[in-house]
Structure formats: structure tokens, C-alpha cells
Design a protein around this motif. Structure first.
Motif, PDB file in Angstrom:
ATOM      1  N   PHE A  28      63.663  -7.060  90.098  1.00 36.91           N
ATOM      2  CA  PHE A  28      62.941  -5.789  90.202  1.00 36.91           C
ATOM      3  C   PHE A  28      62.776  -5.373  91.661  1.00 36.91           C
ATOM      4  O   PHE A  28      62.981  -4.207  92.021  1.00 36.91           O
ATOM      5  CB  PHE A  28      61.566  -5.910  89.546  1.00 36.91           C
ATOM      6  CG  PHE A  28      61.573  -5.646  88.070  1.00 36.91           C
ATOM      7  CD1 PHE A  28      61.633  -4.357  87.588  1.00 36.91           C
ATOM      8  CD2 PHE A  28      61.516  -6.695  87.171  1.00 36.91           C
ATOM      9  CE1 PHE A  28      61.644  -4.105  86.226  1.00 36.91           C
ATOM     10  CE2 PHE A  28      61.521  -6.454  85.807  1.00 36.91           C
ATOM     11  CZ  PHE A  28      61.593  -5.164  85.328  1.00 36.91           C
ATOM     12  N   SER A  36      57.426   7.083  84.686  1.00 40.07           N
ATOM     13  CA  SER A  36      58.439   6.131  85.145  1.00 40.07           C
ATOM     14  C   SER A  36      57.867   4.716  85.247  1.00 40.07           C
ATOM     15  O   SER A  36      58.527   3.737  84.884  1.00 40.07           O
ATOM     16  CB  SER A  36      59.004   6.568  86.501  1.00 40.07           C
ATOM     17  OG  SER A  36      58.046   6.429  87.534  1.00 40.07           O
ATOM     18  N   ALA A  43      66.058  -4.145  93.157  1.00 39.02           N
ATOM     19  CA  ALA A  43      66.424  -2.805  92.674  1.00 39.02           C
ATOM     20  C   ALA A  43      65.563  -1.734  93.339  1.00 39.02           C
ATOM     21  O   ALA A  43      66.058  -0.671  93.734  1.00 39.02           O
ATOM     22  CB  ALA A  43      66.276  -2.745  91.155  1.00 39.02           C
ATOM     23  N   GLY A  44      64.255  -2.009  93.479  1.00 38.11           N
ATOM     24  CA  GLY A  44      63.382  -1.051  94.159  1.00 38.11           C
ATOM     25  C   GLY A  44      63.759  -0.874  95.617  1.00 38.11           C
ATOM     26  O   GLY A  44      63.763   0.244  96.142  1.00 38.11           O
ATOM     27  N   THR A  54      58.807   1.570  82.504  1.00 39.51           N
ATOM     28  CA  THR A  54      59.206   0.272  83.052  1.00 39.51           C
ATOM     29  C   THR A  54      58.295  -0.831  82.532  1.00 39.51           C
ATOM     30  O   THR A  54      58.760  -1.896  82.089  1.00 39.51           O
ATOM     31  CB  THR A  54      59.153   0.302  84.592  1.00 39.51           C
ATOM     32  OG1 THR A  54      59.997   1.348  85.070  1.00 39.51           O
ATOM     33  CG2 THR A  54      59.621  -1.025  85.177  1.00 39.51           C
ATOM     34  N   GLY A  62      61.437   5.620  91.302  1.00 37.48           N
ATOM     35  CA  GLY A  62      62.071   4.368  90.910  1.00 37.48           C
ATOM     36  C   GLY A  62      61.713   3.225  91.834  1.00 37.48           C
ATOM     37  O   GLY A  62      61.477   2.089  91.386  1.00 37.48           O
ATOM     38  N   GLY A  82      57.000  -3.180  88.830  1.00 38.32           N
ATOM     39  CA  GLY A  82      57.472  -3.824  87.604  1.00 38.32           C
ATOM     40  C   GLY A  82      57.570  -5.332  87.736  1.00 38.32           C
ATOM     41  O   GLY A  82      57.277  -6.072  86.789  1.00 38.32           O
ATOM     42  N   GLY A  83      57.998  -5.816  88.920  1.00 34.90           N
ATOM     43  CA  GLY A  83      58.067  -7.257  89.127  1.00 34.90           C
ATOM     44  C   GLY A  83      56.700  -7.910  89.048  1.00 34.90           C
ATOM     45  O   GLY A  83      56.548  -9.019  88.506  1.00 34.90           O
ATOM     46  N   LEU A 107      59.824   0.095  90.080  1.00 35.33           N
ATOM     47  CA  LEU A 107      60.495  -1.207  90.051  1.00 35.33           C
ATOM     48  C   LEU A 107      59.754  -2.230  90.900  1.00 35.33           C
ATOM     49  O   LEU A 107      59.662  -3.405  90.538  1.00 35.33           O
ATOM     50  CB  LEU A 107      61.941  -1.056  90.520  1.00 35.33           C
ATOM     51  CG  LEU A 107      62.839  -0.260  89.567  1.00 35.33           C
ATOM     52  CD1 LEU A 107      64.180   0.050  90.219  1.00 35.33           C
ATOM     53  CD2 LEU A 107      63.057  -1.028  88.264  1.00 35.33           C
ATOM     54  N   THR A 138      53.228  -4.338  97.308  1.00 34.18           N
ATOM     55  CA  THR A 138      53.181  -3.178  96.415  1.00 34.18           C
ATOM     56  C   THR A 138      52.110  -2.182  96.850  1.00 34.18           C
ATOM     57  O   THR A 138      52.317  -0.966  96.825  1.00 34.18           O
ATOM     58  CB  THR A 138      52.900  -3.641  94.973  1.00 34.18           C
ATOM     59  OG1 THR A 138      53.948  -4.528  94.555  1.00 34.18           O
ATOM     60  CG2 THR A 138      52.843  -2.461  94.017  1.00 34.18           C
TER      61      THR A 138
END
Length: 409
Positions: A382, A352, A385-386, A356, A221, A228-229, A225, A323
């Protein structure tokens, strides 16, 4: 450990990176063609977004199968089969004469595109361990990250020479080249004696066990996440470049080159840091950089109504850098949790990320891409949350005493 002494470290890096590239390449190369596809098939922007969403949904669903197939049948055989299907699907996209046909073959592309990305990571862990695996994973990330930058640029150039089907003919050529190189270079890294029997019920039970593992959920996750951003901007590329920045179909480099520069630099730092700093410190550094990207993106969009390049893209470079610091470490920790099921573990992690990304492309991008501030706030959510999931992982490690042991190494 099974090794392939006839294949060099650098050659494996180039091959696995190339195999990882063709799936994302098939997403980004199509962005510049959206206006022409829309005009030819008389569809609106929401329908055009399904060209991405259908691909990602099929990619996500089949990602659960690719890794398990490679655990049972061997890595090379599944990669070759996936490439053959991708080539056929790309030909179908190039010959499509209506939107439903295009979407059908895009789904078929998505079903096969994950073999390189998912199985390639299992190949790395089959061959190498520890710091050496992190260095190779980082090298692959550096090369692989070229795809999102050059794909829309190549797509724009191809549109200057012909119509949008030329992009899919290019994908046919690229994937055919990968098939030839795979047949020549890739050793079988998962020998018969290490393979698992392919039993659907047992496979479903394994996936359920992985999905219920709280540590897996925290690690996967945090990575999904965090990325994901960044993918929110990638999925919104046509709106960002054409609508918000007022640029043209050949100007997608303004979004993708800064992104790739940040990702390549972050992957290089990740490889250099292997064995020098702990994984926890590398991930903490990555989230710190992600925090800086939030401050820049939100602040810049609060104080301007007309975003301009290059300033509007600086936050993306920071996001990509952070990232790239985080992802290799998280990936290796997930694979190390399941030494006999690396393919399945890689599939679940990819699933996952892809679920997303599918939600981002199909739901969030159409809602948020009308304003730069909305995109910045979405990416910030995002990242937050990550970061929360990684904080929960640190707490769990501290309770188990593993954090102190890892930092003492």
C-alpha cells in the motif's frame, strides 16, 4: 469568505474533531465484542468481519451523497440529520437479536456516520484558508485520532460491565451528546447564496468529472493507499491482538495506543510546519517515515516467529506518524481544486478512502491476518503504491512549472 466570528478557532477544532470521531469510533469499539457476538449468534470469524465490511460499504456509498447535500442544503442541517439517523441505528444494533438484524442496522449506521467526517472538512475550508486551514486540519486530526485508540479500550471496559449491546448504548449516548453540542455550537458556514441547486444528473456529472480528473486521482489515491496500509492492521485488530500476540479482549490498547500516539504526533508536526516548509516537503517527509515503518515491520517479522509487544507495534507508530504528516496537505489541495464544490470534493476523497478500507476489511484482512509478515508485506505494498502516485504528481507539477513556483513561496 463566510466566517463565524462568534465561534472560536479552538471550539471549531473540538467540534469538528468530535463530529469526525463518531464514525471511526463505531468501527473500533466493536472489535473486543467479536468473540461474544460470534458465540451468541453462532457465526464464524468471516461472518463477524462483515460487521465491519457492511458498515464500511454503506459508509462509502453514502459518502458520495453527504457532501453534495451539504453543498445544496447547508452544512449544519445535513450533519444534524445524519446524527439523528445514527442514533436510531445504534439503538437498533443494541436491540438486535440475530445476525441479519445486526448487519441491517450496522449498514444504517454506516449510511449516516460519514456526515461529521466529510462535512466537517468542508466546514474547515469554508472558514479558513492557507496555513490557518492546515493548522486547524492538523488540530482536528490530533483530536480525531484519539477515537481509534480509546474506542476498543472503552469497548473492552464495557464488556467487563455487561454484554456487547452495552457498546451500542454507549454510541447512542455519545452521538446524542454530539447532536446537542452541534445544535449549540456549530454555525452555518455555507450560506444560502453560496449553495448549489441539487440536481441528480448534474451531481452525477460533477462526480464523474472529479473522478476523471487525473490530479484528483493522484492526490486522493496517495492518501487512500497510504492510510490503507495502516487500516489493514486496524481491520485485523482482533486477529493481531488475540491470535498473533495471544492477548485478551481488554488488551486492544497495545495496538491502538501506539497508533494514536504516532498519529497525534504527526498531526502536531503537520500543524507546526504549516507556513514553514512547503507542502511537497511535508509529504516527502511523511513518505520517508512510511518507508522506515516498512523496514521495521518487514525486518522484525522476518526474524521472529512469535511477535511480542511493544516491538511488534513500533512500525505502526511510524506508519501513523507518516500518514498524519501527509493527509492534511493532500486534503486541502483537493478541496482547493473545487472551491464551489468542497462538499462534493470531500465526498469523493472520502469515498476513495472508504472503498479502499472496505476492500481491506472484507478481502485483504481475512487473507493476511494469519501471519505478522503477511500483514507487514501488505502494508508495504500500500505504501509503495501511494508513494508512486505522489511521485507521478510531482512529475506532473514539474512539467507544468507549478512545483518550482510552490517551492519558491
Amino acid at each position: 469568505m463566510h466566517t463565524a466570528p462568534t465561534v472560536s478557532f479552538r471550539r471549531i477544532a473540538l467540534l469538528v474533531a468530535g463530529l469526525s470521531m463518531f464514525g471511526p469510533f463505531a468501527i473500533d469499539a466493536v472489535f473486543p465484542a467479536f468473540p461474544r457476538i460470534g458465540n451468541q449468534f453462532a457465526v464464524d470469524k468471516l461472518a463477524l468481519q462483515q460487521v465491519i465490511s457492511v458498515y464500511l460499504l454503506a459508509y462509502a456509498l453514502m459518502s458520495l451523497v453527504h457532501g453534495a447535500l451539504s453543498d445544496a442544503l447547508g452544512r449544519k442541517r445535513v450533519i444534524v440529520g445524519g446524527l439523528l439517523v445514527f442514533i436510531a441505528a445504534s439503538i437498533g444494533c443494541a436491540l438486535a437479536r440475530d445476525m441479519p438484524t445486526l448487519l441491517f442496522f450496522r449498514a444504517l449506521q454506516g449510511m449516516s456516520a460519514g456526515v461529521g467526517y466529510i462535512i466537517g472538512r468542508a466546514v474547515i475550508r469554508d472558514l479558513y484558508a492557507g496555513d490557518e486551514a492546515q493548522r486547524l486540519m492538523s488540530q482536528v486530526s490530533m483530536i480525531f485520532s484519539i477515537a481509534p485508540a480509546i474506542a476498543p479500550i472503552i469497548g473492552g471496559w464495557l464488556l467487563g460491565w455487561g454484554n456487547w449491546p452495552l457498546i451500542f448504548w454507549f454510541l447512542v449516548g455519545f452521538s446524542t451528546l454530539l447532536l446537542a453540542v452541534t445544535l449549540l455550537w456549530l454555525p452555518e458556514t455555507h450560506p444560502p447564496q453560496a449553495r448549489l441547486e441539487l440536481k441528480p444528473l448534474a451531481l452525477a456529472a460533477d462526480y464523474l468529472a472529479i473522478a476523471r480528473n487525473r490530479r484528483f486521482l493522484r492526490l486522493a489515491g496517495a492518501g487512500a493507499l497510504g492510510f490503507g496500509g495502516l487500516f489493514l492492521y486496524i481491520a485485523s485488530a482482533p486477529a493481531v491482538i488475540i491470535d498473533l500476540l495471544g492477548l485478551g479482549e481488554r488488551d486492544f490498547a497495545w495496538l491502538f495506543v501506539p497508533t494514536i500516539a504516532g498519529m497525534s504526533l504527526g498531526a502536531w508536526f503537520s500543524g507546526r510546519s504549516a507556513g514553514r516548509i512547503s507542502g511537497e516537503r511535508a509529504i516527502a517527509s511523511g513518505f520517508a517515515v512510511l518507508g522506515l515503518s516498512v523496514l521495521w515491520n518487514v525486518g522484525y517479522n522476518l526474524f521472529t516467529d512469535t511477535p511480542q509487544v511493544p516491538w511488534a507495534m513500533l512500525g505502526l507508530s511510524l506508519h501513523a506518524f507518516g500518514t498524519a504528516l501527509i493527509f492534511p496537505v493532500l486534503t486541502l489541495r483537493i478541496l482547493d481544486m473545487y472551491p464551489r464544490q468542497r462538499g462534493s470534493a470531500s465526498s469523493m476523497q472520502a469515498f476513495s478512502v472508504l472503498v479502499t478500507n472496505t476492500v481491506v476489511a472484507g478481502v485483504l484482512s481475512p487473507l493476511l491476518s494469519r501471519h505478522g509478515l503477511h500483514l507487514a508485506l501488505g502494508a508495504a505494498a500500500f505504501i509503495a503504491a501511494g508513494g508512486l502516485l505522489w511521485w507521478l504528481e510531482l512529475r506532473a507539477m514539474a512539467r507544468s512549472g507549478k512545483l518550482a513556483a510552490d517551492q519558491g513561496q
